[in-house]
Design an enzyme around this catalytic site. Structure first.
Site: not given
Ligand SMILES: [Zn+2]
Length: 272
Positions: A2-3, A113, A152
């Protein structure tokens, strides 16, 4: 996993039922789910606490009480839902912790899990010190985002997944945001033009906002507290759509492995 939009939807599904409830204690069926206290200590410290607020930070659910806060990370398969004491639900098969509420209901945490974690936290700012800005807040400003991208060499996808850079984005919404911005996810961040950096900044917010409106994506494990799924998976542009037609140009969506993560894009709309 889930985000941000899924976590936000879980919170919205619990908020009205939890605020004002007093916690009577907990029943623990898997000790390691409790991140920083033993079950006995956790139980003792939450007894009598009243839930005052629910909030989100990145992918974390925060249940504030009049003293400490419960900080929950669902990881891969964690689910939070309410049930009456004694009531059996399908998700209870993986029940790890139940919080007992003063109205006879329970807040249950089920987790196949067992990677999900619940911490009892007194100092939230230092607990979350490692997290970058919230992408939907003013802290995620275009100026800062430009500075980060320019500095970056890592790929833009790697940057989006780094919770220290911006909090709450995972594999799904990184791919979707890159598509919306017309940027190949494997491109080095410092190769993006100013216009591309701005477009991506906008796309990140757009995709997260409409994902919240759809109550997240349920193509895998994620369910809302009422057991139903979100709906965004029906509307993905690229994620989980390898070999299907691009919704913009009709060419086939490609899936590659990028730094170990399945990564989806349209080679025509998002050239290298
Ligand atoms: Zn396309």
């Amino acid at each position: 996993m889930p985000e941000l939009p899924e976590v936000e939807s879980v919170i919205r599904g619990l908020r009205d039922d939890l605020i004002g409830r007093q916690l009577l204690g907990l029943e623990c069926h898997w000790e390691r789910t409790l991140q920083n206290c033993s079950p006995a200590t956790f139980d003792e410290r939450i007894q009598g606490r009243v839930v005052s607020k629910l909030s989100r930070r990145g992918k974390y659910i925060v249940i504030h009480t009049d003293q400490s806060a419960l900080v929950i990370h669902l990881r891969m398969t964690g689910r939070l839902y309410l049930a009456r004491a004694g009531e059996k639900l399908a998700a209870d098969r993986w029940l790890r912790v139940s919080f007992l509420l003063d109205d006879g209901w329970q807040l249950r945490f089920s987790d196949l899990r067992k990677f999900g974690r619940i911490a009892l936290v007194d100092d939230l700012p230092s607990h979350f010190a490692h997290l970058g800005p919230e992408p939907l807040s003013e802290d995620f400003d275009l100026k800062g985002w430009k500075r980060i991208c320019k500095a970056r060499k890592k790929s833009i996808k790697t940057l989006l997944l780094d919770q220290r850079i911006v909090a709450g984005i995972g594999n799904i919404y990184a791919d979707e945001a890159c598509f919306l911005a017309g940027i190949n996810p494997a491109r080095p961040a410092n190769s993006l033009t100013d216009a591309e950096v701005s477009r991506l900044h906008r796309s990140i917010r757009d995709v997260l906002q409409y994902a919240i409106q759809y109550e997240g994506s349920s193509f895998q494990w994620y369910r809302k507290p009422d057991g139903s799924g979100g709906n965004l998976q029906e509307h993905f542009y690229v994620f989980n759509r390898a070999n299907e037609c691009c919704r913009s140009c009709t060419k086939a969506i490609v899936k590659i492995r990028h730094h170990g993560r399945g990564t989806h894009f349209c080679p025509h709309c998002q050239p290298i």
